[in-house]
Design a protein around this motif. Sequence first.
Motif, PDB file in Angstrom:
ATOM      1  N   UNK A  76      37.367  50.998  22.193  1.00 56.08           N
ATOM      2  CA  UNK A  76      38.008  50.097  23.157  1.00 56.08           C
ATOM      3  C   UNK A  76      39.528  50.120  22.987  1.00 56.08           C
ATOM      4  N   UNK A  77      40.251  50.308  24.115  1.00 57.20           N
ATOM      5  CA  UNK A  77      41.697  50.483  23.986  1.00 57.20           C
ATOM      6  C   UNK A  77      42.506  49.856  25.112  1.00 57.20           C
ATOM      7  N   UNK A  78      41.841  49.206  26.090  1.00 55.54           N
ATOM      8  CA  UNK A  78      42.579  48.564  27.178  1.00 55.54           C
ATOM      9  C   UNK A  78      42.026  47.158  27.393  1.00 55.54           C
ATOM     10  N   UNK A  79      42.730  46.354  28.174  1.00 53.43           N
ATOM     11  CA  UNK A  79      42.250  45.013  28.522  1.00 53.43           C
ATOM     12  C   UNK A  79      41.205  45.141  29.634  1.00 53.43           C
ATOM     13  N   UNK A  80      40.245  44.256  29.659  1.00 50.16           N
ATOM     14  CA  UNK A  80      39.152  44.390  30.632  1.00 50.16           C
ATOM     15  C   UNK A  80      39.563  44.088  32.072  1.00 50.16           C
ATOM     16  N   UNK A  81      40.682  43.401  32.274  1.00 47.98           N
ATOM     17  CA  UNK A  81      41.191  43.168  33.624  1.00 47.98           C
ATOM     18  C   UNK A  81      42.674  43.513  33.641  1.00 47.98           C
ATOM     19  N   UNK A  82      43.226  43.710  34.819  1.00 44.55           N
ATOM     20  CA  UNK A  82      44.643  44.019  34.936  1.00 44.55           C
ATOM     21  C   UNK A  82      45.472  42.807  34.506  1.00 44.55           C
ATOM     22  N   UNK A  83      46.349  43.030  33.517  1.00 48.72           N
ATOM     23  CA  UNK A  83      47.112  41.905  32.952  1.00 48.72           C
ATOM     24  C   UNK A  83      48.481  42.394  32.502  1.00 48.72           C
ATOM     25  N   UNK A  84      49.214  43.044  33.422  1.00 46.05           N
ATOM     26  CA  UNK A  84      50.497  43.642  33.083  1.00 46.05           C
ATOM     27  C   UNK A  84      51.521  42.612  32.628  1.00 46.05           C
ATOM     28  N   UNK A  85      51.477  41.417  33.229  1.00 44.55           N
ATOM     29  CA  UNK A  85      52.467  40.385  32.885  1.00 44.55           C
ATOM     30  C   UNK A  85      52.013  39.489  31.738  1.00 44.55           C
ATOM     31  N   UNK A  86      50.834  39.765  31.174  1.00 48.92           N
ATOM     32  CA  UNK A  86      50.285  38.999  30.044  1.00 48.92           C
ATOM     33  C   UNK A  86      50.169  37.502  30.360  1.00 48.92           C
ATOM     34  N   UNK A  87      49.811  37.186  31.603  1.00 43.46           N
ATOM     35  CA  UNK A  87      49.703  35.776  32.012  1.00 43.46           C
ATOM     36  C   UNK A  87      48.258  35.315  32.169  1.00 43.46           C
ATOM     37  N   UNK A  88      47.322  36.213  31.843  1.00 46.87           N
ATOM     38  CA  UNK A  88      45.925  35.871  32.099  1.00 46.87           C
ATOM     39  C   UNK A  88      45.128  35.579  30.843  1.00 46.87           C
ATOM     40  N   UNK A  89      45.791  35.448  29.683  1.00 53.27           N
ATOM     41  CA  UNK A  89      45.084  35.097  28.461  1.00 53.27           C
ATOM     42  C   UNK A  89      44.896  33.582  28.436  1.00 53.27           C
TER      43      UNK A  89
END
Length: 323
Positions: A170-183
Amino acid sequence: MKKIKYYYNTHTLRYEKLETPLRVRLLQLFGFIAASIVTGMIIFAIAFRYIDSPKEKLLRQQNEDLKQNYGVLEERLKQLTLQMDELANRDNEVYRSIFESKPIPDSARIREMEKRKEIQLLQAMGSTELIKNMTSQLNNLALRMAYQQKSFDEITQMVKNKEKFLASIPAIQPISNKNLTRIASGFGYRIDPIYKDRRAHLGMDFTAPHGTPIYATADGVVTDAGFNTGGFGNRVVINHGNSYETLYGHMYRIKARIGQRVKRGEVIGYVGNTGKSSGPHCHYEVHRYGNPVNPIYYFYNDLTPAQFDRLLKIAAASNQSMD
């Protein structure tokens, strides 16, 4: 007409015909022949000592050409040997170290290839010292190059295996989160949204609008795809091999099916609010050897060092989880 010689005989007081005895004539002839042979041998020796025959001139020229060509070949052999040493060094110190493989000693390269007898045909070229020396060097270089080729074939296979191995981590986030605002919530003990007590949260929650695509984070095979009564609602579980497994929960709709082989970045479902959930989000877990581990350490294809540092701080917040 043969000349007749006379001499004056003092005893008879008259001229008489001079006749040479046969024995004397034979001795004279023999002396002449012997002198001619000796003279010829001397001339022959002098001529062949200082003057070359056409054949000798050709052989001498060929010999000079051979010496010159041998010098060129010897220099080329030195260059090839240096290149061979560099290749062997790269093989041991660079390529094999990348794949954590044991280096191959140069003696093994030669010993292994000595089992093959094809190169020995070169020894039939001749028996002179030049040919023997050149043949020996060619044999040694050919053996090393042949074994080096075998080593590079093994490294090529290592590369393929390594690529497959890396693609299964595993090496990527499961959803698009370029701005890191979805954690929404990280790994560890968090406040449960339903029971309002501290409980172990074994994954990370990513908030996203209803229907947002969810991606497989590594290559693998789908082992579960359906509704789960344990609280994850519609979930997908992927076995990546090499001790890795990932889980994706609370989906609105599942796209993957059991037994399907998926690639990293392939859509396997869509964000929803099914199961024990307080809002649309994707609950994501990473398991290693069957045990849950913090997924934040498996986003290295997605993040720069600065983004990873920021994500660590966001995920470390002791907030309430969404499931």
